[in-house]
Design a protein around this motif. Sequence first.
Motif, short mmCIF file in Angstrom:
data_model
loop_
_atom_site.label_atom_id
_atom_site.label_comp_id
_atom_site.label_asym_id
_atom_site.label_seq_id
_atom_site.Cartn_x
_atom_site.Cartn_y
_atom_site.Cartn_z
N TRP A 275 1.08 -1.54 0.05
CA TRP A 275 -0.56 -0.01 -0.29
C TRP A 275 1.19 1.18 0.36
O TRP A 275 1.56 1.41 0.71
N ASN A 276 0.77 2.45 -1.05
CA ASN A 276 0.97 3.66 -1.18
C ASN A 276 0.14 3.95 -1.34
O ASN A 276 -1.09 4.14 -1.33
N SER A 277 0.27 5.67 -1.27
CA SER A 277 -0.20 6.74 -1.65
C SER A 277 -0.29 6.42 -3.08
O SER A 277 -1.91 6.93 -3.42
N LYS A 278 0.01 6.00 -3.82
CA LYS A 278 -0.67 6.19 -5.22
C LYS A 278 -1.92 4.69 -5.50
O LYS A 278 -2.60 5.04 -6.26
N SER A 279 -1.46 3.52 -4.95
CA SER A 279 -2.97 2.75 -4.67
C SER A 279 -3.82 3.56 -4.18
O SER A 279 -4.92 2.81 -4.89
N ILE A 280 -3.91 3.96 -2.71
CA ILE A 280 -5.11 4.42 -2.62
C ILE A 280 -5.45 5.32 -3.32
O ILE A 280 -7.48 5.79 -3.53
N GLY A 281 -4.40 6.12 -4.18
CA GLY A 281 -5.75 7.03 -5.05
C GLY A 281 -5.75 6.60 -6.33
O GLY A 281 -7.02 7.17 -6.76
N VAL A 282 -5.09 5.68 -7.00
CA VAL A 282 -6.46 4.51 -7.68
C VAL A 282 -7.53 4.20 -7.02
O VAL A 282 -8.67 4.04 -7.77
N ILE A 283 -8.08 3.81 -5.75
CA ILE A 283 -9.01 3.77 -5.03
C ILE A 283 -9.47 4.71 -5.03
O ILE A 283 -11.28 4.09 -4.97
N ILE A 284 -9.19 5.64 -4.84
CA ILE A 284 -9.95 6.33 -4.30
C ILE A 284 -10.48 7.29 -5.69
O ILE A 284 -11.77 7.29 -6.30
#
Length: 135
Positions: free
Chosen positions: A106-115
Amino acid sequence: MMKIKFYSVLVSIIFIPVSILSQGIGFYIGEFLYYIYDKVMGLRLPDFIINTGPTVISGLIAGYVSALAVTKIYKNYDIIFVTILPVITIFLVLIGDISLANEAGWNSKSIGVIIREIITIYFYYYLLKEKTIQK
């Protein structure tokens, strides 16, 4: 009435290619915007914002363009039936995004994709619902 529901499901198929293309275009628009923020304006934004901002813009553009495409093709849609396939699609994509994030970390890019996926379907539904109310 059954005809409206059938056509609503049929027209919602356009969501898949339109949202994919719109997310791609929106992502590059977001990247360009954040490049301007960083390099031209000299704003030093946190990494989390830099990594998730373009994906949020991507989701907003994808939801808007997808809803616009549906309303241009078929104006007399049923809001429930026009969102069935898109919700299923986004749900499956979210499963893939979460699985990928679990494997890769998990990182900010994977969180961004989910968002991005959540914003895409929310904005799509919201815009179609508002246009239904305004009829």
